[in-house]
Design a protein around this motif. Sequence first.
Motif, PDB file in Angstrom:
ATOM      1  N   ALA A   1       5.999   0.378  17.129  1.00 31.54           N
ATOM      2  CA  ALA A   1       7.267   0.628  17.819  1.00 31.54           C
ATOM      3  C   ALA A   1       7.987   1.842  17.235  1.00 31.54           C
ATOM      4  O   ALA A   1       8.833   2.454  17.909  1.00 31.54           O
ATOM      5  CB  ALA A   1       8.165  -0.605  17.729  1.00 31.54           C
ATOM      6  N   GLY A   2       7.686   2.176  15.973  1.00 33.89           N
ATOM      7  CA  GLY A   2       8.360   3.324  15.355  1.00 33.89           C
ATOM      8  C   GLY A   2       8.122   4.620  16.095  1.00 33.89           C
ATOM      9  O   GLY A   2       8.950   5.530  16.069  1.00 33.89           O
ATOM     10  N   ILE A   3       6.964   4.751  16.745  1.00 36.36           N
ATOM     11  CA  ILE A   3       6.671   5.978  17.521  1.00 36.36           C
ATOM     12  C   ILE A   3       7.697   6.145  18.625  1.00 36.36           C
ATOM     13  O   ILE A   3       8.285   7.211  18.813  1.00 36.36           O
ATOM     14  CB  ILE A   3       5.242   5.893  18.082  1.00 36.36           C
ATOM     15  N   GLU A   4       7.928   4.996  19.385  1.00 36.35           N
ATOM     16  CA  GLU A   4       8.901   5.057  20.480  1.00 36.35           C
ATOM     17  C   GLU A   4      10.312   5.197  19.952  1.00 36.35           C
ATOM     18  O   GLU A   4      11.148   5.911  20.532  1.00 36.35           O
ATOM     19  CB  GLU A   4       8.777   3.798  21.337  1.00 36.35           C
ATOM     20  N   LEU A   5      10.608   4.540  18.811  1.00 35.12           N
ATOM     21  CA  LEU A   5      11.959   4.605  18.263  1.00 35.12           C
ATOM     22  C   LEU A   5      12.295   6.018  17.780  1.00 35.12           C
ATOM     23  O   LEU A   5      13.426   6.501  17.959  1.00 35.12           O
ATOM     24  CB  LEU A   5      12.115   3.588  17.126  1.00 35.12           C
ATOM     25  N   ARG A   6      11.343   6.673  17.168  1.00 34.68           N
ATOM     26  CA  ARG A   6      11.599   8.039  16.697  1.00 34.68           C
ATOM     27  C   ARG A   6      11.783   8.997  17.866  1.00 34.68           C
ATOM     28  O   ARG A   6      12.571   9.934  17.801  1.00 34.68           O
ATOM     29  CB  ARG A   6      10.455   8.490  15.791  1.00 34.68           C
ATOM     30  N   ARG A   7      11.030   8.733  18.956  1.00 32.45           N
ATOM     31  CA  ARG A   7      11.186   9.594  20.134  1.00 32.45           C
ATOM     32  C   ARG A   7      12.582   9.479  20.730  1.00 32.45           C
ATOM     33  O   ARG A   7      13.141  10.444  21.247  1.00 32.45           O
ATOM     34  CB  ARG A   7      10.124   9.256  21.175  1.00 32.45           C
ATOM     35  N   ARG A   8      13.135   8.228  20.657  1.00 34.51           N
ATOM     36  CA  ARG A   8      14.456   7.983  21.244  1.00 34.51           C
ATOM     37  C   ARG A   8      15.575   8.094  20.203  1.00 34.51           C
ATOM     38  O   ARG A   8      16.718   7.763  20.481  1.00 34.51           O
ATOM     39  CB  ARG A   8      14.495   6.606  21.896  1.00 34.51           C
ATOM     40  N   ASN A   9      15.217   8.527  18.952  1.00 28.63           N
ATOM     41  CA  ASN A   9      16.232   8.727  17.897  1.00 28.63           C
ATOM     42  C   ASN A   9      17.013   7.436  17.631  1.00 28.63           C
ATOM     43  O   ASN A   9      18.231   7.419  17.598  1.00 28.63           O
ATOM     44  CB  ASN A   9      17.189   9.863  18.273  1.00 28.63           C
ATOM     45  N   VAL A  10      16.250   6.303  17.464  1.00 25.50           N
ATOM     46  CA  VAL A  10      16.849   4.989  17.182  1.00 25.50           C
ATOM     47  C   VAL A  10      16.330   4.511  15.833  1.00 25.50           C
ATOM     48  O   VAL A  10      15.111   4.558  15.577  1.00 25.50           O
ATOM     49  CB  VAL A  10      16.505   3.959  18.281  1.00 25.50           C
ATOM     50  N   ALA A  11      17.233   4.086  14.969  1.00 22.43           N
ATOM     51  CA  ALA A  11      16.852   3.584  13.639  1.00 22.43           C
ATOM     52  C   ALA A  11      16.604   2.065  13.704  1.00 22.43           C
ATOM     53  O   ALA A  11      17.154   1.369  14.559  1.00 22.43           O
ATOM     54  CB  ALA A  11      17.954   3.892  12.627  1.00 22.43           C
ATOM     55  N   ILE A  12      15.788   1.565  12.813  1.00 25.35           N
ATOM     56  CA  ILE A  12      15.502   0.123  12.740  1.00 25.35           C
ATOM     57  C   ILE A  12      15.728  -0.346  11.310  1.00 25.35           C
ATOM     58  O   ILE A  12      15.311   0.313  10.343  1.00 25.35           O
ATOM     59  CB  ILE A  12      14.066  -0.191  13.203  1.00 25.35           C
ATOM     60  N   HIS A  13      16.421  -1.445  11.148  1.00 32.85           N
ATOM     61  CA  HIS A  13      16.673  -2.073   9.858  1.00 32.85           C
ATOM     62  C   HIS A  13      15.960  -3.434   9.870  1.00 32.85           C
ATOM     63  O   HIS A  13      16.215  -4.257  10.760  1.00 32.85           O
ATOM     64  CB  HIS A  13      18.167  -2.262   9.631  1.00 32.85           C
ATOM     65  N   THR A  14      15.097  -3.642   8.906  1.00 30.49           N
ATOM     66  CA  THR A  14      14.274  -4.867   8.872  1.00 30.49           C
ATOM     67  C   THR A  14      14.672  -5.725   7.680  1.00 30.49           C
ATOM     68  O   THR A  14      14.801  -5.217   6.545  1.00 30.49           O
ATOM     69  CB  THR A  14      12.780  -4.513   8.772  1.00 30.49           C
ATOM     70  N   TYR A  15      14.862  -7.009   7.958  1.00 27.65           N
ATOM     71  CA  TYR A  15      15.156  -7.990   6.894  1.00 27.65           C
ATOM     72  C   TYR A  15      14.138  -9.126   7.010  1.00 27.65           C
ATOM     73  O   TYR A  15      14.070  -9.802   8.037  1.00 27.65           O
ATOM     74  CB  TYR A  15      16.573  -8.554   7.039  1.00 27.65           C
ATOM     75  N   ILE A  16      13.333  -9.304   5.968  1.00 28.67           N
ATOM     76  CA  ILE A  16      12.318 -10.374   5.950  1.00 28.67           C
ATOM     77  C   ILE A  16      12.576 -11.227   4.716  1.00 28.67           C
ATOM     78  O   ILE A  16      12.557 -10.712   3.588  1.00 28.67           O
ATOM     79  CB  ILE A  16      10.888  -9.801   5.921  1.00 28.67           C
TER      80      ILE A  16
END
Length: 864
Positions: free
Chosen positions: A688-703
């Motif tokens: 999903a990071g490929i699509e997120l970087r294209r759309r300039n959206v950051a992701i924060h993950t908590y596991i």
Amino acid sequence: MSFLTDLQGAARQMVQPLRRVLVRWWLSQSPSRQDRFATLGPLISVLLFLTAIILAFWYLRNEEIERESEAVKRDSEIAQQQIRVRLNDNQEQLLRIAREIVTRAVDTQEFSAQAKAFARDRPEITHITWLSKHREARASVSGAGFQDESLMTTEGNDPSMPLANQSNPAELAFQAARERRQPSYSPPFADNIGTRVFQIHVPLIDRTGFAGVVIAEYSIEALLRYYVPSEVATRHVVAILDAGEQVVASTVTQMPGKRPKRALIQHEVPLAPAMNGLVLRGEGYRTSIGLISNTLFWMVVALSVLTVWMLLGTWKHMRRRLQIQNALSSETNFRRAMENSMLTGMRAMDMESRISYVNPAFCAMTGFSEAEMIGRKPPFPFWPPDRLEENARLLQQELQGRSPAGGVEVKILRKDGTTFDGRVYISPLVDSKGKQTGWMTSMTNITEAKRVRDQLSASHERFTTVLEGLDAAVSVLSVQQGELLFANRSYRLWFGADPAGHALLSGSQLGRSSGPDADEEVDDYSGLPAQALTEMGSDPREVFVESLEMWFDVRSRYLQWTDGRLAQMLIATDITTRRHAEAQAASQAEKAQMTSRLMTMGEMASSVAHELNQPLTAITNYCNGMVSRVRNDSIQKEDLLAALEKTAKQAQRAGQIIHRIRNFVKRSEPKREPAQAFDIVEDAVELAGIELRRRNVAIHTYIAQRLPTLMVDPILIEQVLMNLLKNAAEAIDNAGLPVSRRHIELRVVPKHTPELGGHIDFSVTDMGPGMPEEVISRMYEAFFSTKADGLGIGLGLCRSIVESHQGRIRAENLYNGEAVVGCRFAFSIPVDISRVDPPVPTGSLGPTTGSPEGSAVNNKQATP
């Protein structure tokens, strides 16, 4: 004489009122009570007589024991008094001799002379001795009256001699006389020849103090023999006992080796004035026989018991006769009441077919009174005119004993002209001597029964028609015998009349044929009662019959068959078409999942190409640079190795991207396997990071750390996460949000709720514009989409995937007051939270920021 006459008259006047009261009470009782009282009166008199005899014998026995006890007490006290007088007299004489010794009036020779004279008249004394204060024998005289120098010496260990530093009886008496300055008696002991004796020590007190003692030794047996009066010894046994209640001497010599029998009557007094532990006991015995051994008493008891037994027998006989009379009366009344209340008509005829008795039910059925039917001969008034010949023929057939066992169905005419159907049974009427006196006929109204029977027959026919028309196979099998009791048309079409088809559908061993070894077979139902089995249901089962190549939905239950046997009923419905449809739907769902993943990759094609272009461009640049420097011979070995390593890393990065894409889109069968939530999230975020970087959206993950192992298909869960992340990124990008709100939060935490139990919760939260409520209610519908070019299968597939893992998916808007500030999609996968795995390695998804203890928080900024 006149006084007696007046007294008799007064007594008569007093008795007359009492007599009248008794007579009135007696006449008020019922005859049965009078018989009972008449029987109980003699019985009570005999019991009172027996009680009086027993009390008289008991009173006489107690009087005898009381007299004997008084006689024993009196004789014991007489013997005690005689011995006390003798001992007191001897003590006075010894005190006189002691005074003369102290005053120097006598010497040893004079003492011996006085002692001989003293002992000669007293046979109970064994010897008299004069001892000094140092226990030295000055003089000693035996009971026979001669001087004996061997008496009271210390050389022979004489027990009669007081010895210093010892505690024998003689020493105890010596010390007591020295201390008290008074005559002292010793405890009983055995002398050197075994005779039981006791001593009296009379102290010698002069001007200097204690000067010695005068000792007189008594033989206990001689004291008892000479001073117990002969008349006392003749009447009762007198014995002297020591402190341990052992007999020291007795007037009766016991048999050696035998324990003396304890007397029933005893009286004990101390042996005064010695008071040295000796007790004088008098014993007495009854002179008459006891109550148990009294023949006269037992004769009276036997006669009384015999009389009571005869009276009880008479009373029981009278009660039995009264009970028989009451039972006969009750039976007669019961039979009359039963005949009058029963609904079955009863009619009695004599041997000439003349009616001799009818009950009220017969009269109520026909409408004719008893007077109208008694004495009538055939044709009877309740025969229909058009059936006279038929009824006469049936009557003769019944009288000849050729009537069927189930009775005869006839038409009966009522008095008002209406008719009804009746069933008549006839049987011979036999008296108590076994002689036939007529015929007894019973008749029941079967009009309603016939109507109900016809309705039941029609209902049974309709029910059978319905069962035969069912497409499902219905069968009933006897549990014990394995017999097929019922099978409808569908069962016979598929399995024939063989009970093996029932057993095949039920999945049990029902239908076993009975044989010689049937009793030795194991009970499959463990003796469970039929009532419990019939109340027990069963879950539906799906069974595949290989011979028919068909699937059946089987439902079963136990029931009581019409003959009382325990049976099992099965209803097997053909679900072959449904199973084929389900298999086809599953295949289509799998294809839809594959299609969804291909569509996702198609939509991300430009992003994937851009993502692959970066490592490929780097590889080209590294290779061109190395070629130029090699041609110019301007590269060192270390620089060449560094460039090659960087080229290899870029090639590895490109290979990982292609490998993840290939695993994501390749077609494979759904396969559950142990998987870690961290690995699933890592692969999903990488893609999903490929699509997120294209759309300039950051992701924060908590596991969260130490999550349990999931039993899932990892690719399907990755597909759900990919779809949710891609939808969130599209919502943020399409809304044109500023950089501060262009981020997504992915949280993976364990939870436990009463509804779902233990599960792992995956949630994707964006800061987009949210969704309308009508969209939230319809977003899982097939082909429903809010996108202009969307197919409407993404969220539906996500829901199917999650629910196939027994999980739940949900969506909700996030509010700040009344304004929507985001949307959260979450789904849960059930796990066993007690099985916890090691903590995940932090930093795998990006640089680690500050996180609470026990969790891993990873933030990754996707930049274009």
